[in-house]
Motif scaffolding. Structure first.
Motif, PDB file in Angstrom:
ATOM      1  N   ARG A 109       1.284   1.454  23.464  1.00 19.38           N
ATOM      2  CA  ARG A 109       0.730   0.404  24.313  1.00 19.38           C
ATOM      3  C   ARG A 109      -0.773   0.614  24.484  1.00 19.38           C
ATOM      4  O   ARG A 109      -1.252   1.752  24.470  1.00 19.38           O
ATOM      5  CB  ARG A 109       1.426   0.380  25.668  1.00 19.38           C
ATOM      6  CG  ARG A 109       1.092   1.539  26.573  1.00 19.38           C
ATOM      7  CD  ARG A 109       1.775   1.396  27.935  1.00 19.38           C
ATOM      8  NE  ARG A 109       1.324   2.395  28.876  1.00 19.38           N
ATOM      9  CZ  ARG A 109       1.860   3.588  29.013  1.00 19.38           C
ATOM     10  NH1 ARG A 109       2.876   3.926  28.237  1.00 19.38           N
ATOM     11  NH2 ARG A 109       1.391   4.445  29.895  1.00 19.38           N
ATOM     12  N   PRO A 110      -1.539  -0.450  24.661  1.00 23.02           N
ATOM     13  CA  PRO A 110      -2.990  -0.310  24.851  1.00 23.02           C
ATOM     14  C   PRO A 110      -3.291   0.592  26.039  1.00 23.02           C
ATOM     15  O   PRO A 110      -2.641   0.506  27.087  1.00 23.02           O
ATOM     16  CB  PRO A 110      -3.450  -1.756  25.103  1.00 23.02           C
ATOM     17  CG  PRO A 110      -2.419  -2.603  24.462  1.00 23.02           C
ATOM     18  CD  PRO A 110      -1.119  -1.866  24.642  1.00 23.02           C
ATOM     19  N   CYS A 111      -4.248   1.473  25.863  1.00 24.37           N
ATOM     20  CA  CYS A 111      -4.604   2.392  26.943  1.00 24.37           C
ATOM     21  C   CYS A 111      -6.086   2.711  26.874  1.00 24.37           C
ATOM     22  O   CYS A 111      -6.733   2.539  25.832  1.00 24.37           O
ATOM     23  CB  CYS A 111      -3.780   3.669  26.872  1.00 24.37           C
ATOM     24  SG  CYS A 111      -4.166   4.716  25.449  1.00 24.37           S
ATOM     25  N   CYS A 112      -6.620   3.185  27.990  1.00 26.69           N
ATOM     26  CA  CYS A 112      -8.022   3.591  28.072  1.00 26.69           C
ATOM     27  C   CYS A 112      -8.109   5.102  27.861  1.00 26.69           C
ATOM     28  O   CYS A 112      -7.397   5.864  28.522  1.00 26.69           O
ATOM     29  CB  CYS A 112      -8.599   3.213  29.435  1.00 26.69           C
ATOM     30  SG  CYS A 112     -10.310   3.747  29.684  1.00 26.69           S
ATOM     31  N   ILE A 113      -8.983   5.522  26.960  1.00 21.80           N
ATOM     32  CA  ILE A 113      -9.143   6.959  26.690  1.00 21.80           C
ATOM     33  C   ILE A 113     -10.519   7.458  27.139  1.00 21.80           C
ATOM     34  O   ILE A 113     -10.949   8.549  26.755  1.00 21.80           O
ATOM     35  CB  ILE A 113      -8.938   7.281  25.194  1.00 21.80           C
ATOM     36  CG1 ILE A 113     -10.002   6.579  24.340  1.00 21.80           C
ATOM     37  CG2 ILE A 113      -7.538   6.894  24.747  1.00 21.80           C
ATOM     38  CD1 ILE A 113     -10.041   7.056  22.911  1.00 21.80           C
ATOM     39  N   GLU A 114     -11.205   6.648  27.966  1.00 21.70           N
ATOM     40  CA  GLU A 114     -12.548   7.027  28.419  1.00 21.70           C
ATOM     41  C   GLU A 114     -12.543   8.362  29.156  1.00 21.70           C
ATOM     42  O   GLU A 114     -13.457   9.166  29.005  1.00 21.70           O
ATOM     43  CB  GLU A 114     -13.135   5.938  29.309  1.00 21.70           C
ATOM     44  CG  GLU A 114     -13.464   4.647  28.581  1.00 21.70           C
ATOM     45  CD  GLU A 114     -14.458   4.872  27.453  1.00 21.70           C
ATOM     46  OE1 GLU A 114     -15.424   5.632  27.653  1.00 21.70           O
ATOM     47  OE2 GLU A 114     -14.252   4.314  26.369  1.00 21.70           O
ATOM     48  N   ALA A 115     -11.511   8.589  29.979  1.00 20.06           N
ATOM     49  CA  ALA A 115     -11.448   9.848  30.724  1.00 20.06           C
ATOM     50  C   ALA A 115     -11.327  11.039  29.781  1.00 20.06           C
ATOM     51  O   ALA A 115     -11.957  12.083  29.991  1.00 20.06           O
ATOM     52  CB  ALA A 115     -10.278   9.818  31.704  1.00 20.06           C
ATOM     53  N   LEU A 116     -10.535  10.898  28.718  1.00 17.35           N
ATOM     54  CA  LEU A 116     -10.394  11.981  27.739  1.00 17.35           C
ATOM     55  C   LEU A 116     -11.713  12.263  27.040  1.00 17.35           C
ATOM     56  O   LEU A 116     -12.113  13.423  26.877  1.00 17.35           O
ATOM     57  CB  LEU A 116      -9.325  11.613  26.706  1.00 17.35           C
ATOM     58  CG  LEU A 116      -7.876  11.538  27.184  1.00 17.35           C
ATOM     59  CD1 LEU A 116      -6.978  11.079  26.044  1.00 17.35           C
ATOM     60  CD2 LEU A 116      -7.426  12.889  27.704  1.00 17.35           C
ATOM     61  N   LEU A 117     -12.406  11.208  26.624  1.00 15.99           N
ATOM     62  CA  LEU A 117     -13.674  11.388  25.920  1.00 15.99           C
ATOM     63  C   LEU A 117     -14.737  11.960  26.847  1.00 15.99           C
ATOM     64  O   LEU A 117     -15.549  12.803  26.432  1.00 15.99           O
ATOM     65  CB  LEU A 117     -14.137  10.050  25.335  1.00 15.99           C
ATOM     66  CG  LEU A 117     -13.208   9.424  24.287  1.00 15.99           C
ATOM     67  CD1 LEU A 117     -13.764   8.090  23.805  1.00 15.99           C
ATOM     68  CD2 LEU A 117     -13.016  10.363  23.107  1.00 15.99           C
ATOM     69  N   ALA A 118     -14.765  11.499  28.104  1.00 16.41           N
ATOM     70  CA  ALA A 118     -15.753  12.007  29.055  1.00 16.41           C
ATOM     71  C   ALA A 118     -15.533  13.485  29.344  1.00 16.41           C
ATOM     72  O   ALA A 118     -16.488  14.269  29.406  1.00 16.41           O
ATOM     73  CB  ALA A 118     -15.696  11.197  30.347  1.00 16.41           C
ATOM     74  N   GLU A 119     -14.270  13.887  29.499  1.00 17.89           N
ATOM     75  CA  GLU A 119     -13.966  15.300  29.747  1.00 17.89           C
ATOM     76  C   GLU A 119     -14.337  16.162  28.552  1.00 17.89           C
ATOM     77  O   GLU A 119     -14.841  17.273  28.695  1.00 17.89           O
ATOM     78  CB  GLU A 119     -12.477  15.451  30.080  1.00 17.89           C
ATOM     79  CG  GLU A 119     -11.979  16.895  30.145  1.00 17.89           C
ATOM     80  CD  GLU A 119     -12.637  17.690  31.260  1.00 17.89           C
ATOM     81  OE1 GLU A 119     -12.642  18.935  31.156  1.00 17.89           O
ATOM     82  OE2 GLU A 119     -13.130  17.078  32.224  1.00 17.89           O
ATOM     83  N   ALA A 120     -14.106  15.645  27.343  1.00 21.79           N
ATOM     84  CA  ALA A 120     -14.458  16.402  26.137  1.00 21.79           C
ATOM     85  C   ALA A 120     -15.968  16.497  25.965  1.00 21.79           C
ATOM     86  O   ALA A 120     -16.484  17.518  25.487  1.00 21.79           O
ATOM     87  CB  ALA A 120     -13.836  15.742  24.912  1.00 21.79           C
ATOM     88  N   ALA A 121     -16.690  15.448  26.355  1.00 19.26           N
ATOM     89  CA  ALA A 121     -18.151  15.454  26.208  1.00 19.26           C
ATOM     90  C   ALA A 121     -18.820  16.344  27.239  1.00 19.26           C
ATOM     91  O   ALA A 121     -19.787  17.053  26.938  1.00 19.26           O
ATOM     92  CB  ALA A 121     -18.685  14.027  26.318  1.00 19.26           C
ATOM     93  N   GLU A 122     -18.309  16.332  28.481  1.00 18.07           N
ATOM     94  CA  GLU A 122     -18.880  17.130  29.569  1.00 18.07           C
ATOM     95  C   GLU A 122     -17.751  17.819  30.325  1.00 18.07           C
ATOM     96  O   GLU A 122     -17.325  17.332  31.367  1.00 18.07           O
ATOM     97  CB  GLU A 122     -19.688  16.254  30.523  1.00 18.07           C
ATOM     98  CG  GLU A 122     -20.854  15.526  29.883  1.00 18.07           C
ATOM     99  CD  GLU A 122     -21.582  14.646  30.880  1.00 18.07           C
ATOM    100  OE1 GLU A 122     -22.168  15.225  31.832  1.00 18.07           O
ATOM    101  OE2 GLU A 122     -21.557  13.420  30.737  1.00 18.07           O
TER     102      GLU A 122
END
Length: 282
Positions: A109-122
């Protein structure tokens, strides 16, 4: 009230006690409240002392303890806390040592992965809310992204079609983080509308493609030469959200070795130095 022979003796001898664990035979009653010191022998057995002997024992312990002597409860509590910490660390190490065995099924299902990318970046930075309306739950796509983000040294991709912007952002993030990313893809499909190959090339990621009539139809990734991600899934939004697909994620040295050798063979075969732009026949 009963006092135990081991309640303070271990500290006087330089070793601790666990709750009721004391010293057996440390003092032997001689009658009339008198006790003989027999030497410390650690044991799980403790003996009660009568009131007269208890006061004498306390005076003896106080005289030997000297500066910095702490209560029995504090010492026992510290030892218990240390033991709990050691057990927790051992369990965590055991869990980390277990090889990955995971199967992902799509569509996701469509989901937002912004939190995953933000945690990986910082790592450790405060989470920032994403304005997009998509939910950020546990999905097949988010699990795939987490596996990719675990890369620390290298990420080798061998993909027939790559047009999913979310996965492209994940790969770009790894590249910016210093992970060596190499990508092999199909020459025909890399030029289709929506393909992310040009975007990745522009970011500085190494890309090689085939130069013959057959398709480069593989769909696999290798993380840090230890984890294999493979299956039927093309890295496209259509496949992720609409198709019945599967992805197998495994840490198995034998399988990883076979796929790594296949990648290296294709990578060398698709070296631009080996391209032929004109027929050898004139």
């Amino acid at each position: 009230m009963i006092a135990w022979a081991g309640s303070c003796r271990p500290r006087c001898q330089g070793f601790g006690s666990w709750g009721g664990v004391g010293v057996r035979g440390r003092f032997r009653s001689l009658g009339q409240g008198r006790y003989r010191d027999l030497g410390a022998r650690p044991s799980l057995v403790c003996r009660p002392l009568l009131p007269a002997g208890r006061s004498r024992l306390r005076r003896g312990c106080a005289g030997r303890a000297g500066p910095g002597h702490e209560g029995g409860g504090g010492r026992a509590g510290a030892l218990a806390a240390a033991a709990v910490t050691a057990v927790a660390l051992a369990v965590a190490a055991w869990r980390r040592a277990r090889p990955v065995r995971e199967v992902l099924f799509f569509p996701s299902r469509p989901c937002c992965i912004e939190a995953l990318l933000a945690e990986a970046a910082e790592p450790g930075a405060p989470a920032r809310p994403c304005p997009c309306p998509l939910p950020s739950g546990d999905t097949a796509l988010s699990r795939l992204v987490r596996r990719l983000l675990s890369a620390r040294r290298s990420l080798d991709l061998c993909l027939f079609s790559f047009s999913c912007p979310q996965l492209a952002r994940t790969v770009q993030l790894l590249h910016r983080r210093g992970v060596r990313v190499r990508l092999v893809t199909d020459a025909q499909y890399m030029g289709l509308h929506g393909s992310q190959i040009g975007r990745l090339r522009h970011a500085g990621i190494q890309v090689r493609h085939d130069q013959h009539s057959g398709y480069m139809h593989h769909k696999f990734a290798i993380v840090d030469r230890r984890m294999l991600i493979t299956g039927s899934l093309n890295w496209t939004t259509q496949a992720i959200q609409s198709n019945r697909e599967n992805v197998l994620v495994v840490e198995d040295a034998e399988y990883v070795k076979a796929f790594q050798e296949e990648f290296e063979r294709i990578w060398e075969e698709y070296n631009p130095a080996n391209y032929r732009f004109f027929s050898e026949r004139h």
